[in-house]
Design a protein around this motif. Structure first.
Motif, PDB file in Angstrom:
ATOM      1  N   ALA A  70       0.821  -1.200   0.000  1.00 10.05           N
ATOM      2  CA  ALA A  70       0.000   0.000   0.000  1.00 10.05           C
ATOM      3  C   ALA A  70       0.856   1.251   0.000  1.00 10.05           C
ATOM      4  N   ARG A  71       0.280   2.307  -0.520  1.00 10.29           N
ATOM      5  CA  ARG A  71       0.828   3.640  -0.354  1.00 10.29           C
ATOM      6  C   ARG A  71      -0.326   4.618  -0.229  1.00 10.29           C
ATOM      7  N   MET A  72      -0.035   5.774   0.364  1.00 13.95           N
ATOM      8  CA  MET A  72      -1.084   6.721   0.711  1.00 13.95           C
ATOM      9  C   MET A  72      -1.271   7.798  -0.349  1.00 13.95           C
ATOM     10  N   SER A  73      -1.367   7.363  -1.578  1.00 18.17           N
ATOM     11  CA  SER A  73      -1.711   8.198  -2.711  1.00 18.17           C
ATOM     12  C   SER A  73      -2.260   7.276  -3.782  1.00 18.17           C
ATOM     13  N   SER A  74      -2.892   7.818  -4.804  1.00 21.88           N
ATOM     14  CA  SER A  74      -3.546   6.978  -5.802  1.00 21.88           C
ATOM     15  C   SER A  74      -2.941   7.065  -7.194  1.00 21.88           C
ATOM     16  N   GLY A  75      -2.136   8.066  -7.453  1.00 24.29           N
ATOM     17  CA  GLY A  75      -1.588   8.243  -8.782  1.00 24.29           C
ATOM     18  C   GLY A  75      -0.653   7.124  -9.195  1.00 24.29           C
ATOM     19  N   GLY A  76      -0.763   6.708 -10.451  1.00 26.79           N
ATOM     20  CA  GLY A  76       0.131   5.706 -10.994  1.00 26.79           C
ATOM     21  C   GLY A  76      -0.012   4.323 -10.402  1.00 26.79           C
ATOM     22  N   CYS A  77      -1.123   4.057  -9.774  1.00 28.93           N
ATOM     23  CA  CYS A  77      -1.326   2.765  -9.124  1.00 28.93           C
ATOM     24  C   CYS A  77      -1.225   1.599 -10.101  1.00 28.93           C
ATOM     25  N   HIS A  78      -1.653   1.837 -11.326  1.00 30.85           N
ATOM     26  CA  HIS A  78      -1.664   0.778 -12.331  1.00 30.85           C
ATOM     27  C   HIS A  78      -0.280   0.356 -12.796  1.00 30.85           C
ATOM     28  N   TYR A  79       0.744   1.107 -12.429  1.00 28.52           N
ATOM     29  CA  TYR A  79       2.093   0.758 -12.882  1.00 28.52           C
ATOM     30  C   TYR A  79       2.641  -0.502 -12.218  1.00 28.52           C
ATOM     31  N   LEU A  80       2.125  -0.850 -11.082  1.00 32.53           N
ATOM     32  CA  LEU A  80       2.548  -2.059 -10.368  1.00 32.53           C
ATOM     33  C   LEU A  80       4.063  -2.130 -10.200  1.00 32.53           C
ATOM     34  N   VAL A  81       4.618  -1.043  -9.767  1.00 32.56           N
ATOM     35  CA  VAL A  81       6.050  -0.944  -9.526  1.00 32.56           C
ATOM     36  C   VAL A  81       6.323  -1.120  -8.041  1.00 32.56           C
ATOM     37  N   ARG A  82       7.189  -2.058  -7.721  1.00 32.37           N
ATOM     38  CA  ARG A  82       7.456  -2.361  -6.323  1.00 32.37           C
ATOM     39  C   ARG A  82       7.917  -1.151  -5.527  1.00 32.37           C
ATOM     40  N   ALA A  83       8.769  -0.342  -6.127  1.00 31.56           N
ATOM     41  CA  ALA A  83       9.310   0.812  -5.430  1.00 31.56           C
ATOM     42  C   ALA A  83       8.256   1.867  -5.143  1.00 31.56           C
ATOM     43  N   GLY A  84       7.108   1.771  -5.758  1.00 28.16           N
ATOM     44  CA  GLY A  84       6.056   2.736  -5.546  1.00 28.16           C
ATOM     45  C   GLY A  84       5.209   2.493  -4.318  1.00 28.16           C
ATOM     46  N   PHE A  85       5.527   1.463  -3.569  1.00 27.64           N
ATOM     47  CA  PHE A  85       4.732   1.119  -2.400  1.00 27.64           C
ATOM     48  C   PHE A  85       5.556   1.222  -1.127  1.00 27.64           C
ATOM     49  N   ASP A  86       4.962   1.809  -0.121  1.00 28.21           N
ATOM     50  CA  ASP A  86       5.662   2.109   1.122  1.00 28.21           C
ATOM     51  C   ASP A  86       5.464   1.064   2.209  1.00 28.21           C
ATOM     52  N   PHE A  87       4.343   0.389   2.177  1.00 28.00           N
ATOM     53  CA  PHE A  87       3.987  -0.529   3.245  1.00 28.00           C
ATOM     54  C   PHE A  87       3.734  -1.918   2.693  1.00 28.00           C
ATOM     55  N   TRP A  88       4.216  -2.907   3.419  1.00 25.01           N
ATOM     56  CA  TRP A  88       4.143  -4.290   2.967  1.00 25.01           C
ATOM     57  C   TRP A  88       3.736  -5.220   4.092  1.00 25.01           C
ATOM     58  N   GLY A  89       2.977  -6.247   3.725  1.00 25.58           N
ATOM     59  CA  GLY A  89       2.706  -7.312   4.661  1.00 25.58           C
ATOM     60  C   GLY A  89       3.829  -8.325   4.662  1.00 25.58           C
ATOM     61  N   GLN A  90       3.682  -9.343   5.483  1.00 23.08           N
ATOM     62  CA  GLN A  90       4.719 -10.363   5.613  1.00 23.08           C
ATOM     63  C   GLN A  90       4.583 -11.493   4.608  1.00 23.08           C
ATOM     64  N   GLY A  91       3.463 -11.555   3.918  1.00 16.79           N
ATOM     65  CA  GLY A  91       3.280 -12.533   2.868  1.00 16.79           C
ATOM     66  C   GLY A  91       2.485 -13.751   3.295  1.00 16.79           C
ATOM     67  N   THR A  92       1.866 -14.384   2.309  1.00 16.52           N
ATOM     68  CA  THR A  92       1.177 -15.648   2.510  1.00 16.52           C
ATOM     69  C   THR A  92       1.521 -16.559   1.341  1.00 16.52           C
ATOM     70  N   GLN A  93       1.835 -17.798   1.643  1.00 14.41           N
ATOM     71  CA  GLN A  93       2.348 -18.715   0.633  1.00 14.41           C
ATOM     72  C   GLN A  93       1.225 -19.360  -0.166  1.00 14.41           C
ATOM     73  N   VAL A  94       1.384 -19.344  -1.479  1.00 15.89           N
ATOM     74  CA  VAL A  94       0.497 -20.056  -2.387  1.00 15.89           C
ATOM     75  C   VAL A  94       1.318 -21.100  -3.117  1.00 15.89           C
ATOM     76  N   THR A  95       0.891 -22.337  -3.033  1.00 17.67           N
ATOM     77  CA  THR A  95       1.576 -23.421  -3.706  1.00 17.67           C
ATOM     78  C   THR A  95       0.589 -24.161  -4.593  1.00 17.67           C
ATOM     79  N   VAL A  96       0.932 -24.275  -5.866  1.00 21.42           N
ATOM     80  CA  VAL A  96       0.073 -24.938  -6.838  1.00 21.42           C
ATOM     81  C   VAL A  96       0.821 -26.136  -7.391  1.00 21.42           C
ATOM     82  N   SER A  97       0.265 -27.298  -7.220  1.00 20.26           N
ATOM     83  CA  SER A  97       0.892 -28.522  -7.678  1.00 20.26           C
ATOM     84  C   SER A  97       0.167 -29.076  -8.890  1.00 20.26           C
ATOM     85  N   SER A  98       0.887 -29.854  -9.674  1.00 19.09           N
ATOM     86  CA  SER A  98       0.307 -30.470 -10.853  1.00 19.09           C
ATOM     87  C   SER A  98      -0.139 -31.893 -10.592  1.00 19.09           C
TER      88      SER A  98
END
Length: 125
Positions: free
Chosen positions: A97-125
């Protein structure tokens, strides 16, 4: 301070579905950009999807047509619906997340200030 916490990850077979959640707290402003990124071992963190305070969404090419991002303002929860999962979707998924809305569609990692710790997704065949 904005805090994010992901949940909902798990293990599924190819073609299965999951819904990830990201509980947000600490932000009271009107404008924001929220996103999901993912990272597999040895790979760069990849932008998956974003949504801004105007509910405009964007998706990475690899997930278009399969994943859906949404936000519930009532509960301050960000969601990612993952359908038609493939083994290459296996990764740690992070909300951001970041506390502004401009350029949100760029999906650039450096454009975000706050991050969660992550959740694992595993897809098996």
């Amino acid at each position: 301070q904005v805090q994010l916490q992901e949940s909902g990850g798990g293990s599924v077979q190819t073609g299965g579905s999951l819904r990830l959640s990201c509980a947000a707290s600490g932000y009271t402003g009107r404008r924001y950009c929220l996103a999901w990124f993912r990272q597999a071992p040895g790979k760069e963190r990849e932008g998956v999807a974003s949504i801004n305070s105007d509910s405009s969404t964007a998706y990475g090419d690899s997930v278009k047509g399969r994943f859906t991002i949404s936000h519930d303002n009532t509960t301050s929860t960000l969601y990612l619906q993952l359908n038609s999962l493939k083994p290459e979707d296996t990764a740690m998924y992070y909300c951001a997340a970041r506390m502004s809305s401009g350029g949100c569609h760029y999906l650039v990692r450096a454009g975000f200030d706050f991050w969660g710790q992550g959740t694992q997704v595993t897809v098996s065949s």
